[in-house]
Design a protein around this motif. Structure first.
Motif, PDB file in Angstrom:
ATOM      1  N   ALA A   1       0.832  -1.209   0.000  1.00 12.57           N
ATOM      2  CA  ALA A   1       0.000   0.000   0.000  1.00 12.57           C
ATOM      3  C   ALA A   1       0.866   1.258   0.000  1.00 12.57           C
ATOM      4  O   ALA A   1       0.532   2.268  -0.648  1.00 12.57           O
ATOM      5  CB  ALA A   1      -0.915  -0.006   1.221  1.00 12.57           C
ATOM      6  N   PHE A   2       1.998   1.165   0.719  1.00 10.71           N
ATOM      7  CA  PHE A   2       2.923   2.298   0.746  1.00 10.71           C
ATOM      8  C   PHE A   2       3.431   2.608  -0.668  1.00 10.71           C
ATOM      9  O   PHE A   2       3.449   3.763  -1.104  1.00 10.71           O
ATOM     10  CB  PHE A   2       4.088   1.954   1.674  1.00 10.71           C
ATOM     11  CG  PHE A   2       5.100   3.050   1.844  1.00 10.71           C
ATOM     12  CD1 PHE A   2       4.798   4.203   2.560  1.00 10.71           C
ATOM     13  CD2 PHE A   2       6.366   2.942   1.286  1.00 10.71           C
ATOM     14  CE1 PHE A   2       5.726   5.212   2.728  1.00 10.71           C
ATOM     15  CE2 PHE A   2       7.305   3.946   1.443  1.00 10.71           C
ATOM     16  CZ  PHE A   2       6.984   5.083   2.162  1.00 10.71           C
ATOM     17  N   ALA A   3       3.815   1.583  -1.426  1.00  9.33           N
ATOM     18  CA  ALA A   3       4.305   1.776  -2.790  1.00  9.33           C
ATOM     19  C   ALA A   3       3.196   2.297  -3.709  1.00  9.33           C
ATOM     20  O   ALA A   3       3.426   3.190  -4.535  1.00  9.33           O
ATOM     21  CB  ALA A   3       4.863   0.463  -3.329  1.00  9.33           C
ATOM     22  N   ARG A   4       1.967   1.753  -3.557  1.00 11.48           N
ATOM     23  CA  ARG A   4       0.850   2.222  -4.392  1.00 11.48           C
ATOM     24  C   ARG A   4       0.552   3.691  -4.147  1.00 11.48           C
ATOM     25  O   ARG A   4       0.299   4.461  -5.084  1.00 11.48           O
ATOM     26  CB  ARG A   4      -0.403   1.386  -4.118  1.00 11.48           C
ATOM     27  CG  ARG A   4      -0.374  -0.010  -4.711  1.00 11.48           C
ATOM     28  CD  ARG A   4      -1.782  -0.599  -4.740  1.00 11.48           C
ATOM     29  NE  ARG A   4      -2.409  -0.577  -3.426  1.00 11.48           N
ATOM     30  CZ  ARG A   4      -2.320  -1.565  -2.535  1.00 11.48           C
ATOM     31  NH1 ARG A   4      -1.603  -2.665  -2.823  1.00 11.48           N
ATOM     32  NH2 ARG A   4      -2.931  -1.475  -1.372  1.00 11.48           N
ATOM     33  N   ASP A   5       0.590   4.096  -2.881  1.00 12.62           N
ATOM     34  CA  ASP A   5       0.285   5.494  -2.566  1.00 12.62           C
ATOM     35  C   ASP A   5       1.362   6.431  -3.088  1.00 12.62           C
ATOM     36  O   ASP A   5       1.057   7.548  -3.545  1.00 12.62           O
ATOM     37  CB  ASP A   5       0.125   5.662  -1.049  1.00 12.62           C
ATOM     38  CG  ASP A   5      -1.159   5.047  -0.536  1.00 12.62           C
ATOM     39  OD1 ASP A   5      -2.030   4.717  -1.366  1.00 12.62           O
ATOM     40  OD2 ASP A   5      -1.294   4.890   0.689  1.00 12.62           O
ATOM     41  N   ILE A   6       2.617   5.995  -3.050  1.00  9.74           N
ATOM     42  CA  ILE A   6       3.687   6.823  -3.603  1.00  9.74           C
ATOM     43  C   ILE A   6       3.475   7.033  -5.101  1.00  9.74           C
ATOM     44  O   ILE A   6       3.577   8.153  -5.624  1.00  9.74           O
ATOM     45  CB  ILE A   6       5.062   6.168  -3.355  1.00  9.74           C
ATOM     46  CG1 ILE A   6       5.435   6.249  -1.873  1.00  9.74           C
ATOM     47  CG2 ILE A   6       6.149   6.853  -4.202  1.00  9.74           C
ATOM     48  CD1 ILE A   6       5.776   7.637  -1.394  1.00  9.74           C
ATOM     49  N   VAL A   7       3.154   5.965  -5.824  1.00  8.24           N
ATOM     50  CA  VAL A   7       2.921   6.064  -7.263  1.00  8.24           C
ATOM     51  C   VAL A   7       1.730   6.963  -7.552  1.00  8.24           C
ATOM     52  O   VAL A   7       1.743   7.788  -8.486  1.00  8.24           O
ATOM     53  CB  VAL A   7       2.713   4.662  -7.874  1.00  8.24           C
ATOM     54  CG1 VAL A   7       2.276   4.767  -9.334  1.00  8.24           C
ATOM     55  CG2 VAL A   7       3.995   3.848  -7.765  1.00  8.24           C
TER      56      VAL A   7
END
Length: 480
Positions: A446-452
């Motif tokens: 989720a952290f990576a998705r939110d960054i993108v």
């Protein structure tokens, strides 16, 4: 200022202007503007209605109260001194012209000699204003003043000056959407939009609304043949449907401004100026409309290289040739040239205008490349800059992130913390089995998705970890 006024270029430009004022009375001035001003000296609150009731031409003065009030003082002075009212009209343009030069010297300090060359001696300004009698210098002055005032953070006065420009000539209203985009795309300035609207509203109430309530004024405005020129460049989709290319170009530039996520003052003034330039180039415009392009051409020459000066010089020469050959009778053309174009006058004039448009398009493309594509705000607005900060607990990650936020401003920085992606509150018994440093204890996907998502300019719904309570709360974040 004394150095500016004593410069030989200033004196040369002043002599040229005075000589044209004394020697030339343009046809529009003689047939329309001066008779209207003379008739309006009765101090009626609706000079347009009085003029039409007296049988005056509908096309005589399709301008608002600001334009009328600008010419009134020197028209009255000329009347009292028993001078021709045309002198009062032309001297008003000279006063505004001088004020424009002073404004440009404030906008571009330490550029006095260059301004005298590219503005005070500009063939476009001199020929259109004093040779042909067009009054576009007045609304363009107020619009440029509004640009300057908004740069100086004087928002009420900027809005008021924009209203004056629109009142002087309705076409200046084309700049208003760019102001709205500028405020919306500049979060640091959004809080001042109300002040700008107060100034704009005051100017609208004083000068635009009374004009709009006059049926005679609206009749003169709507009967102006210049308004229909935006429909001339089109292509047909069928027997009853056409696509008008001038509005397409205008909204294309407006959309380009909207797409820039952080719009600074340079981009705002360049893009709004380009919309006016494209309208002028894509219509069989009145020669006076080319004054709309002058502020942008000045900025281009000041910020660019010698090629810019040469291009604008060629554009100005073509403008003079195109305008004069359209206005002067055939007998006034140089005999050799008259013989050369005999039988092909329309082709000759069209080629002159075509070359002028070609050079204008080249200038516009160079402006886009040099003033837009290479602008730091434009390049950085395409994708936000992402900075990852890592370190052990207590190493100072939050302190460093807060310092960056203070440097760039909260409106320009979005912070997300790895603590916000813990799978459980700190009070949960699961933390007795593993620590928060364990990747399995965090929702890294989720952290990576939110960054993108933030990099793509999308808002996210994320949890926020409260260090004081050890609990999670939900909040929305967006890329600023």
């Amino acid at each position: 200022m004394n150095q500016l006024l004593r410069h030989p270029f200033f004196l040369l430009g002043l002599i040229l202007r005075v000589a044209l004022i004394l020697a030339v009375t343009a046809q529009p001035v003689q047939e329309w503007y001066v008779p209207f001003l003379d008739h309006s000296l009765s101090f009626s609150l609706d000079p347009w209605g009085d003029w039409l009731e007296a049988g005056g031409a509908q096309t005589a003065f399709p301008y608002g109260y600001v334009m009328w009030l600008a010419f009134l003082p020197l028209a009255i002075a000329a009347k009292l001194a028993r001078f021709p009212l045309a002198y009062g009209y032309e001297l008003t343009l000279l006063v505004v012209d001088f004020l424009f030069l002073m404004l440009l010297s404030r906008m571009y300090p330490r550029k006095s000699k260059l301004l005298l060359t590219i503005y005070w001696l500009s063939p476009i300004v001199i020929l259109a204003s004093y040779g042909m009698g067009y009054n576009d210098l007045i609304p363009v002055f107020f619009l440029t003043l509004s640009y300057f005032l908004i740069r100086e953070l004087r928002f009420k006065l900027s809005g008021f000056s924009l209203a004056l420009a629109i009142s002087a000539k309705l076409s200046m209203g084309l700049a208003l959407p760019f102001y709205m985009v500028y405020f919306y795309r500049n979060r640091a300035l959004r809080q001042f939009l109300r002040k700008f609207m107060v100034g704009l509203g005051a100017g609208t109430f004083l000068f635009i609304l009374p004009f709009a309530l006059s049926n005679s004024a609206l009749q003169m405005l709507l009967s102006n043949p210049e308004m229909g020129k935006i429909y001339d460049l089109s292509f047909d989709l069928g027997p009853e449907v056409s696509i008008y290319l001038v509005p397409v170009a205008y909204f294309g530039v407006l959309y380009a401004a909207w797409r820039i996520r952080r719009l600074n003052h340079d981009l705002f003034s360049v893009l709004s100026g380009m919309s006016f330039v494209l309208i002028v180039l894509m219509t069989p415009a009145s020669p006076g409309w080319f004054i709309w392009a002058v502020p942008l051409l000045i900025a281009y020459q000041i910020t660019s290289d010698r090629v810019a000066a040469w291009l604008v010089g060629v554009f100005s020469v073509l403008y003079v040739l195109s305008s004069l050959t359209q206005l002067l009778p055939t007998g006034y053309i140089v005999p050799i040239l008259n013989q050369a174009i005999k039988g092909y006058p329309s082709h000759f004039l069209s080629m002159l205008h075509t070359m002028m448009v070609v050079v204008g398009i080249i200038v516009s493309l160079r402006l886009w490349r040099e003033s837009v594509n290479r602008n730091d705000f434009f390049r950085l607005s395409r994708k936000p800059f992402v900075l990852g900060i890592a370190g052990d607990s207590g190493a100072g990650k939050d302190t460093y992130a807060n310092s960056i936020e203070g440097l760039f401003g909260k409106h320009s920085v979005t912070k997300i913390s790895g603590d916000d992606y813990h799978l459980w509150d700190r009070q949960k018994p699961m933390w007795q089995v593993m620590t928060h440093l364990n990747p399995m204890a965090n929702d890294l996907a989720a952290f990576a998705r939110d960054i993108v998502s933030l990099v793509d300019g999308k808002a996210i719904h994320a949890r926020h970890y409260d260090h004081a309570t050890g609990r999670m709360s939900h909040m929305q974040r967006s890329e600023e």
